[in-house]
Scaffold this active site. Structure first.
Site, PDB file in Angstrom:
ATOM      1  N   LEU A 173      96.317 -19.429  41.291  1.00  0.00           N
ATOM      2  CA  LEU A 173      96.462 -20.778  40.760  1.00  0.00           C
ATOM      3  C   LEU A 173      96.053 -20.818  39.300  1.00  0.00           C
ATOM      4  O   LEU A 173      96.711 -21.432  38.471  1.00  0.00           O
ATOM      5  CB  LEU A 173      95.604 -21.748  41.558  1.00  0.00           C
ATOM      6  CG  LEU A 173      96.163 -22.088  42.927  1.00  0.00           C
ATOM      7  CD1 LEU A 173      95.272 -23.103  43.615  1.00  0.00           C
ATOM      8  CD2 LEU A 173      97.572 -22.631  42.807  1.00  0.00           C
ATOM      9  N   ALA A 174      94.953 -20.149  38.977  1.00  0.00           N
ATOM     10  CA  ALA A 174      94.464 -20.207  37.607  1.00  0.00           C
ATOM     11  C   ALA A 174      95.387 -19.435  36.664  1.00  0.00           C
ATOM     12  O   ALA A 174      95.855 -19.978  35.658  1.00  0.00           O
ATOM     13  CB  ALA A 174      93.039 -19.662  37.545  1.00  0.00           C
ATOM     14  N   GLY A 175      95.657 -18.182  37.004  1.00  0.00           N
ATOM     15  CA  GLY A 175      96.467 -17.345  36.118  1.00  0.00           C
ATOM     16  C   GLY A 175      97.923 -17.780  36.065  1.00  0.00           C
ATOM     17  O   GLY A 175      98.548 -17.763  35.000  1.00  0.00           O
ATOM     18  N   HIS A 191      81.157 -19.526  55.019  1.00  0.00           N
ATOM     19  CA  HIS A 191      81.851 -20.573  55.756  1.00  0.00           C
ATOM     20  C   HIS A 191      81.498 -20.459  57.227  1.00  0.00           C
ATOM     21  O   HIS A 191      81.596 -19.393  57.809  1.00  0.00           O
ATOM     22  CB  HIS A 191      83.356 -20.394  55.539  1.00  0.00           C
ATOM     23  CG  HIS A 191      84.138 -21.607  55.849  1.00  0.00           C
ATOM     24  ND1 HIS A 191      84.311 -22.050  57.125  1.00  0.00           N
ATOM     25  CD2 HIS A 191      84.793 -22.483  55.050  1.00  0.00           C
ATOM     26  CE1 HIS A 191      85.047 -23.154  57.095  1.00  0.00           C
ATOM     27  NE2 HIS A 191      85.348 -23.441  55.856  1.00  0.00           N
ATOM     28  N   ARG A 246      78.378 -26.855  55.124  1.00  0.00           N
ATOM     29  CA  ARG A 246      78.687 -25.468  55.432  1.00  0.00           C
ATOM     30  C   ARG A 246      77.468 -24.560  55.482  1.00  0.00           C
ATOM     31  O   ARG A 246      77.289 -23.790  56.428  1.00  0.00           O
ATOM     32  CB  ARG A 246      79.625 -24.896  54.367  1.00  0.00           C
ATOM     33  CG  ARG A 246      81.006 -25.444  54.454  1.00  0.00           C
ATOM     34  CD  ARG A 246      81.889 -24.892  53.364  1.00  0.00           C
ATOM     35  NE  ARG A 246      83.221 -25.492  53.499  1.00  0.00           N
ATOM     36  CZ  ARG A 246      84.216 -25.262  52.670  1.00  0.00           C
ATOM     37  NH1 ARG A 246      84.054 -24.456  51.634  1.00  0.00           N
ATOM     38  NH2 ARG A 246      85.382 -25.833  52.860  1.00  0.00           N
ATOM     39  N   GLU A 267      88.397 -18.761  39.882  1.00  0.00           N
ATOM     40  CA  GLU A 267      87.214 -18.310  40.613  1.00  0.00           C
ATOM     41  C   GLU A 267      86.470 -17.203  39.856  1.00  0.00           C
ATOM     42  O   GLU A 267      85.281 -16.978  40.080  1.00  0.00           O
ATOM     43  CB  GLU A 267      87.619 -17.829  42.022  1.00  0.00           C
ATOM     44  CG  GLU A 267      86.423 -17.640  42.954  1.00  0.00           C
ATOM     45  CD  GLU A 267      86.810 -17.297  44.394  1.00  0.00           C
ATOM     46  OE1 GLU A 267      87.960 -17.557  44.793  1.00  0.00           O
ATOM     47  OE2 GLU A 267      85.949 -16.759  45.117  1.00  0.00           O
TER      48      GLU A 267
HETATM   49  C1  FAD Z   1      90.869 -18.477  53.447  1.00  0.00           C
HETATM   50  C2  FAD Z   1      90.558 -19.309  52.243  1.00  0.00           C
HETATM   51  C3  FAD Z   1      90.766 -20.684  52.266  1.00  0.00           C
HETATM   52  C4  FAD Z   1      90.477 -21.460  51.155  1.00  0.00           C
HETATM   53  N1  FAD Z   1      90.703 -22.808  51.216  1.00  0.00           N
HETATM   54  C5  FAD Z   1      90.461 -23.568  50.124  1.00  0.00           C
HETATM   55  C6  FAD Z   1      90.732 -24.973  50.143  1.00  0.00           C
HETATM   56  O1  FAD Z   1      91.178 -25.523  51.138  1.00  0.00           O
HETATM   57  N2  FAD Z   1      90.504 -25.688  49.024  1.00  0.00           N
HETATM   58  C7  FAD Z   1      90.021 -25.106  47.894  1.00  0.00           C
HETATM   59  O2  FAD Z   1      89.868 -25.809  46.910  1.00  0.00           O
HETATM   60  N3  FAD Z   1      89.761 -23.793  47.846  1.00  0.00           N
HETATM   61  C8  FAD Z   1      89.954 -23.006  48.924  1.00  0.00           C
HETATM   62  N4  FAD Z   1      89.688 -21.651  48.872  1.00  0.00           N
HETATM   63  C9  FAD Z   1      89.261 -21.051  47.603  1.00  0.00           C
HETATM   64  C10 FAD Z   1      90.429 -20.868  46.666  1.00  0.00           C
HETATM   65  O3  FAD Z   1      91.564 -20.497  47.387  1.00  0.00           O
HETATM   66  C11 FAD Z   1      90.209 -19.798  45.607  1.00  0.00           C
HETATM   67  O4  FAD Z   1      88.986 -19.941  45.041  1.00  0.00           O
HETATM   68  C12 FAD Z   1      91.240 -19.898  44.496  1.00  0.00           C
HETATM   69  O5  FAD Z   1      92.525 -19.911  45.029  1.00  0.00           O
HETATM   70  C13 FAD Z   1      91.096 -18.770  43.499  1.00  0.00           C
HETATM   71  O6  FAD Z   1      92.195 -18.804  42.602  1.00  0.00           O
HETATM   72  P1  FAD Z   1      92.277 -17.837  41.371  1.00  0.00           P
HETATM   73  O7  FAD Z   1      93.531 -18.138  40.670  1.00  0.00           O
HETATM   74  O8  FAD Z   1      91.028 -17.905  40.608  1.00  0.00           O
HETATM   75  O9  FAD Z   1      92.313 -16.366  41.980  1.00  0.00           O
HETATM   76  P2  FAD Z   1      93.294 -15.650  43.019  1.00  0.00           P
HETATM   77  O10 FAD Z   1      94.253 -16.576  43.622  1.00  0.00           O
HETATM   78  O11 FAD Z   1      92.430 -14.848  43.904  1.00  0.00           O
HETATM   79  O12 FAD Z   1      94.146 -14.696  42.121  1.00  0.00           O
HETATM   80  C14 FAD Z   1      93.673 -13.519  41.594  1.00  0.00           C
HETATM   81  C15 FAD Z   1      94.771 -12.839  40.847  1.00  0.00           C
HETATM   82  O13 FAD Z   1      94.253 -11.790  40.078  1.00  0.00           O
HETATM   83  C16 FAD Z   1      94.964 -10.614  40.282  1.00  0.00           C
HETATM   84  N5  FAD Z   1      94.050  -9.498  40.074  1.00  0.00           N
HETATM   85  C17 FAD Z   1      92.798  -9.353  40.568  1.00  0.00           C
HETATM   86  N6  FAD Z   1      92.265  -8.222  40.098  1.00  0.00           N
HETATM   87  C18 FAD Z   1      93.184  -7.652  39.300  1.00  0.00           C
HETATM   88  C19 FAD Z   1      93.208  -6.469  38.514  1.00  0.00           C
HETATM   89  N7  FAD Z   1      92.164  -5.669  38.450  1.00  0.00           N
HETATM   90  N8  FAD Z   1      94.323  -6.196  37.822  1.00  0.00           N
HETATM   91  C20 FAD Z   1      95.394  -7.022  37.858  1.00  0.00           C
HETATM   92  N9  FAD Z   1      95.397  -8.152  38.559  1.00  0.00           N
HETATM   93  C21 FAD Z   1      94.317  -8.458  39.284  1.00  0.00           C
HETATM   94  C22 FAD Z   1      95.521 -10.728  41.660  1.00  0.00           C
HETATM   95  O14 FAD Z   1      96.666  -9.937  41.774  1.00  0.00           O
HETATM   96  C23 FAD Z   1      95.827 -12.213  41.725  1.00  0.00           C
HETATM   97  O15 FAD Z   1      97.089 -12.440  41.157  1.00  0.00           O
HETATM   98  C24 FAD Z   1      89.957 -20.865  49.984  1.00  0.00           C
HETATM   99  C25 FAD Z   1      89.749 -19.496  49.959  1.00  0.00           C
HETATM  100  C26 FAD Z   1      90.012 -18.721  51.084  1.00  0.00           C
HETATM  101  C27 FAD Z   1      89.680 -17.268  51.030  1.00  0.00           C
END
Ligand code: FAD
Ligand code: HEM
Ligand code: SF4
Ligand code: FES
Lengths: 649, 247, 210
Positions: free
Chosen positions: A54-56, A277, A342, A437
């Protein structure tokens, strides 16, 4: 505890980007004071974005729409599979569509309080402000949120808040939001504004003249190592919950991108804050590879219990008489009962299992019983509400929750800590921005349900694109070349490390190390931490790290798809992170949010904060694999929401 | 339980491959199919063999990474279930289980069971989006969407992009995947302005990527872990006909 | 595929209706055959209509086969490596047998023309009335011909059951109710058609006609 054999203390770290004045106008003023980049110049500026969650994903799409040249990376085969896809429950926004008294201020207040007063007020306020725009943006992209019969968006209340501000798309909110961002990204890829590199893993950060200027990546299909340059680098690489081996995170989630940046000088803040959780499906055996989250909504109608006597634990649930059951949450927390937050629910489950009253394989589980709900509401109604969750449970465990109570156990779910960033989301390395995150910014010591999705999208769609321009306005920076010393060095570090992994040829698999690390972390740095346990854990992790570097066996070559080589790199970084987490947990002799120190509890066993002593964010500086990490404190001031104690009795 | 698996082994994109048989002993019926492969891989590594490469990530049926054809059926014998959610209790002690990668020209094998599915991203690039640059959105309540349409759009949008539909299709066609996206976006008012160009461009991208033509054979929907219905293909055809006639 | 297929279905119905004339009487049947050739006169010379229709039909068949072949070639290209474990049929049997079914039908049609139109394979030869050829062709002692004919017609039935429904889909049918209807229509049309075609040889076989 003051600096000791485990860590040193350095100068405080200060957030220089944060504007002061009334919290309501800080974001407006920051946006106004930030330098802008002339649209014609944007084409000349390149931004690397690591991560497509979502962030990236939202950051890459937005930066490309603004006219910057973007290079994106993810380790999956498609940006659409980033771990954000798995989020179920929903996303918060202060829309007040329910007219139930919600407002930006209330969301701000709830988030600061929920974070147990360990987050920055300015950041949280901004998060609450832009939450409103996120929903608009997502709807415009066609995200199919749940709607009411009148065609307007539906809301539910989530994670113990008193207002209904959670927007959702059945149990697949993360998926739908991510697909929205992914599609916006794919559009930009099609237009040639984003160069997408799927199955590419970032293994090192390149710093030239003190500025983040690129990354070293490995093509996971061919094994080719390349260096990629840009004017700024954005890390959006997600959380590090997989340091516990078993967690609800996807198997590939890792800390490598953040950790490599940390090793190069970026401070890592609050690593010990871990969200656990309470409602996950328990482990079923030694083959277990990950844990699955069951929606928290189950606690609305299910009753949590364990047998009163340890001897009864082996009996089938049905044979345990009503008077021999201990509905411990209802007993200890009469006013909130099964709906306590939680962390409290998780710890209570651990306590009863530690007493030997856990159920299921290994005694690590408690019952979540729907018998009463079925009696009260009828099977049909229960089916309508939870049918899909019951099905999922049955698919995984082979047990029918309509007949026998579900078994649940807590599992690691989210990590509040991450790379330290200022108000602009810039880390302590110039030109290195961190979103989602992966940063530590908004949730303090504990994250509220449905707030991670909000933060990821706030960062990517609205915050970063505005703040990064202030930095990029100084660019384009002098071109970097393959032959520059820092580039050659970074590349060599990566190549040497890979060569090292492949050459050890020991007698233990990477997974076996990861599993062992996870057990140490869960035991000593999990739901309940003690000085003794943490000290022990640090020793165990150091020994394990040594063993890893002498006994690991990584099959195959570097120049091919080699999943064990990928894992080895991640586990090596987790081993270092695990140690830092224990040190952070050791140094914080208070209980707050996702960090419970047994030594710091009230007489009736509740978390006890020490605001005067620990009212800061702990930002750690890396000092070599064997040197001591150095603590830099960022003092937290609460001008609007005054610290108070949570009580759920 | 003790089983045998016959797995497609192929060391690289251009290498030849073959089915290789392995014994897996003492596997718990509670293990998932991927955990069974994990356990097998651990022994392979310690024996100095190359472990089996396979795609996976979330292991909870939502990321769409896992992709195995098990005994001739994409994602295996359990209906509406991804490979990662399939558990060994669905098999019997002594079974011999065949495991193969998705087979399609548009999904070339990279190694063992890992295939390249970037062709799906290309289809989305061609038009699987609604143009709404950040910051241009009106208030979310500006345009109500009837619940019926929103729900139907959601159902279509649950596609996880796994590619099982292609793997199962006798024609190697990606029509179900494309149709799901066309339906998701076409059912929302926001999706109308680009509706005609979307269907034309996405179908073109699908043909260019080397997928086969759809003959409504219906195999796709039976293996689809998200139950995307075949009727969405009718919807796509109808959109296409209208779009072409306006050209 | 759908358009050419639909054309062929139309023909099949017209043809079947014509066939049933044999129940009215052999002379009627022969008149029908003659009428086909006379249709359109005096605008068109004798026999032209039949030829026009045949050309149309050939074009339809040609197009249909061409499209089917193109699809088949694409399908082969789209899956260059086959599965080692033969894929289980998950959808419908009818859908899976479209290709082979089609080929069997063509072979049958060729035989059918040589049998009943030119009379090459017919014991009664080409110089008698059409009805005589029918009666001779399906004579009880040539039960194997009837059997072959039956198999072919049944496979036409299968082909149509999927084909007609599929044509609806191709032309944009998309609702659940519509799907149920389209399936029902496909089934009823196929069964009726099979029944119509089979009634003639079985009538001959059982001596009802003859
Ligand atoms: C089962 C579950 C349910 C959840 N439910 C909720 C909810 O209902 N509501 C809520 O608000 N939050 C929820 N969360 C938390 C939330 O989903 C995450 O915190 C959030 O989606 C993180 O988004 P992000 O973009 O930071 O990272 P991510 O979506 O984890 O993306 C990480 C990205 O980085 C890339 N990456 C990582 N390391 C490397 C590397 N070394 N080189 C290249 N690429 C790399 C990956 O390929 C990926 O594209 C939940 C989490 C889980 C595990
Ligand atoms: C060599 C002969 C034939 C071959 C190879 C053949 C093959 C096929 C194939 C591959 C299809 C596509 C499947 C589909 O679209 O669902 C099809 C469809 C169809 N066929 Fe045939 N067929 C043949 C003869 C016939 C005959 C003789 C008829 C009718 C008298 C017929 C009627 C149909 C119809 C109605 C369809 C559906 C068209 C559509 O779905 O769009 N076919 N055929
Ligand atoms: S339509 Fe179904 S089978 Fe095809 S990619 Fe989507 S989820 Fe997978
Ligand atoms: S691993 Fe994510 S769907 Fe199976």
């Amino acid at each position: 505890m003051v600096a000791n054999e485990f860590w040193a203390e350095g100068e405080p770290v200060v957030d220089k980007a944060a504007p002061d004045g009334p919290v309501e106008t800080r974001w407006e003023r920051r946006k106004f004071s930030a330098k802008l980049v002339n649209p014609a110049n944007r084409r000349k500026l390149t931004v690397i974005v690591v991560g497509t969650g979502l962030a990236g994903g939202s950051a890459a799409a937005t930066l490309a729409e603004a006219g910057y040249r973007v290079k994106s990376y993810c380790y999956q085969d498609s940006p659409r599979r980033a771990h954000s896809i798995a989020a179920q429950g929903g996303i918060n926004a202060a829309k007040n569509y329910r007219n139930d008294g919600d407002s930006v201020y209330r969301l701000f207040y709830d988030t600061v309080k929920g974070g147990d007063f360990r987050a920055r007020e300015s950041n949280v306020y901004r998060l609450a402000q832009v939450s409103v725009n996120i929903i608009d943006q997502c709807v415009a992209q066609g995200v199919p949120f749940a709607r009411e019969y009148g065609g307007l968006l539906d809301n539910r209340s989530f994670g113990g808040t008193q207002v209904s501000r959670t927007f959702y798309a059945r149990g697949q909110t993360g998926q739908q939001l991510l697909l929205g961002a992914y599609q916006a990204m794919e559009r930009q890829i099609g237009l040639g504004n984003i160069e997408m590199n799927a199955r590419h893993e970032m293994l090192e950060l390149i710093i030239v003249d003190g500025k983040a200027r690129g990354i070293v990546v490995r093509d996971m299909v061919t094994g080719e190592i390349t260096t990629e340059f840009a004017d700024a680098v954005v890390l959006a690489s997600g959380g590090y919950g997989n340091v516990f081996f078993l967690s609800t995170n996807a198997k590939g989630c890792n800390v490598t991108a953040s950790w490599r940046a940390h090793r190069k000088g970026a401070l890592f803040a609050n690593p010990c804050y871990t969200q656990i959780h309470p409602t996950c499906i328990p482990e079923s055996g030694s083959h277990q590879s990950k844990l699955t989250l069951m929606s928290e909504s189950l606690r609305n109608d299910g009753r949590v219990w364990v047998p009163k006597r340890a001897e009864d634990c082996q009996k089938p649930a049905g044979e345990i008489a009503e008077e021999d059951r201990d509905y411990y949450l209802e007993r200890i927390y009469p006013s909130f009962g099964n709906l306590v937050p939680r962390d409290i629910a998780s710890r209570a489950a651990k306590n009863v299992c530690d007493e030997g009253r856990g159920v299921g394989p290994g005694g690590l589980g408690v019952y979540l019983d729907f018998a009463d709900a079925i009696k009260r509401l009828g099977r049909k109604a229960v089916e309508a509400k939870y049918g899909n969750l019951f099905e999922m449970y049955e698919r995984i465990t082979g047990e029918d929750p309509y007949e026998t109570p579900m078994r649940i156990y807590p599992a690691v779910h989210y990590t509040m800590g991450g790379l330290w960033v200022d108000y602009d989301l810039q880390s302590t390395i110039e030109g290195l921005f961190v979103v989602g995150e992966a940063n530590f910014s908004d949730h303090g010591a504990n994250r509220l349900g449905a707030s991670a999705l909000m933060q990821g999208l706030a960062d990517g769609y609205f915050v970063l694109p505005n703040t990064i321009s202030n930095y990029l306005a100084n660019g384009p920076f002098p071109a970097v070349s393959e032959t520059d010393a820092p580039v050659v060095e970074a590349r060599k570090e990566v190549e040497d490390r890979i060569a090292k992994f492949l050459s050890i040829d020991g007698d233990r698999t990477v997974d076996s190390f990861h599993r062992e690390l996870g057990q140490i972390m869960w035991e000593y740095c999990g739901m309940e931490r003690t000085e003794e346990g943490l000290t022990k854990a640090i020793g165990l992790i150091r020994a394990l790290k040594e063993e890893f570097w002498t006994r690991v066996k990584v099959p195959g070559k570097g120049e091919e798809l080699n999943q064990n080589l990928e894992k080895a790199g991640r586990v090596a970084d987790f081993l270092e992170l695990g140690e830092l987490m224990c040190i952070d947990a050791l140094h914080r002799r208070e209980s707050c949010g996702g960090h419970f120190r047994a030594e710091s509890q009230t007489s009736d066993g509740e978390a006890l904060r020490h605001d005067d002593e620990f009212g800061y964010a702990a930002a750690w500086e890396y000092f070599g694999a064997d040197g001591k990490p150095t603590l830099h404190k960022e003092d937290l001031n609460f001008e609007y929401v005054h610290p108070s104690t949570r009580s759920y009795k | 339980m003790d089983i045998k698996v016959r797995v497609w082994r192929q060391s690289g994109p251009t290498a030849g491959g073959k089915m290789v048989t392995y014994d897996v002993k003492g596997i718990s019926p509670d293990a998932s199919f991927l955990e069974m492969i994990d356990v097998l891989n651990e022994t392979l590594i310690l024996n100095g063999d190359d472990p089996i490469a396979f795609d996976h990530d979330c292991r909870e049926g939502i990321c769409g990474a896992c992709s195995m054809v098990i005994n001739g059926v994409a994602h295996g014998p359990e209906k509406a279930t991804t490979t990662c959610q399939l558990h060994m209790r669905k098999f019997k002690d002594g079974d011999v289980i065949d495991v193969e990668p998705w087979r399609a020209a548009a999904f070339p094998v990279i190694k063992d069971l890992v295939v390249d599915r970037s062709a799906f991203d290309k289809i989305i690039q061609a038009g699987g989006y609604i143009t709404a640059p950040t910051g241009t959105a009106p208030d979310a309540h500006a345009a109500p969407v009837p619940k019926k349409d929103a729900d139907a759009a959601f159902e279509a949008a649950t596609c996880i992009g796994c590619g099982a539909c292609v793997a199962a299709c006798p024609n190697g066609s990606s029509m179900l995947f494309t149709a799901a996206k066309i339906a998701h976006l076409g059912l929302m008012p926001q999706g109308q302005p680009e509706r005609d160009s979307r269907v034309i461009d996405m179908l073109q991208a699908q043909d260019d990527a080397g997928f086969g033509g759809c003959t409504n054979a219906g195999e796709c929907t039976t293996v689809c872990p998200k139950g995307i219905p075949l009727s969405l293909i009718g919807r796509l055809n109808s959109d296409y006909r209208k779009a072409i006639s306006k050209r | 595929m759908a358009v050419s297929g639909a054309l062929l279905v139309l023909f099949l119905f017209a043809h079947a209706a014509g066939n049933l004339k044999i129940f009215v009487g052999e002379t009627d049947f022969d008149h029908y055959a003659e009428w086909l050739r006379d249709l359109g006169t005096p605008l068109l010379p004798h026999g032209w209509f039949l030829w026009l229709q045949r050309i149309g039909l050939l074009a339809g068949i040609g197009l249909h086969i061409w499209a089917a072949t193109a699809l088949t070639i694409r399908a082969k290209k789209a899956r260059p490596v086959k599965y080692a474990h033969r894929p289980k049929i998950q959808g419908s049997y009818a859908a899976r047998t479209m290709r082979w079914g089609g080929v069997i039908i063509v072979l049958f049609v060729i035989y059918h023309i040589l049998d009943l139109t030119t009379g090459t394979f017919n014991p009664a030869g080409g110089d008698v009335d059409p009805s005589a050829r029918v009666i001779a062709g399906f004579a009880p002692d040539r039960w194997y011909v009837t059997l072959f004919y039956t198999l072919a017609v049944v496979s036409v039935g299968f082909h149509l059951r999927h084909g007609i429904w599929s044509a609806f889909r191709t032309l944009g049918q998309q609702t659940t109710k519509g799907e149920r209807r389209a399936k029902a229509v496909a089934l009823v049309l196929s069964v009726v058609l099979v029944a119509m075609y089979l009634s003639v040889p079985f009538a001959v076989l059982t001596g009802l006609v003859g």
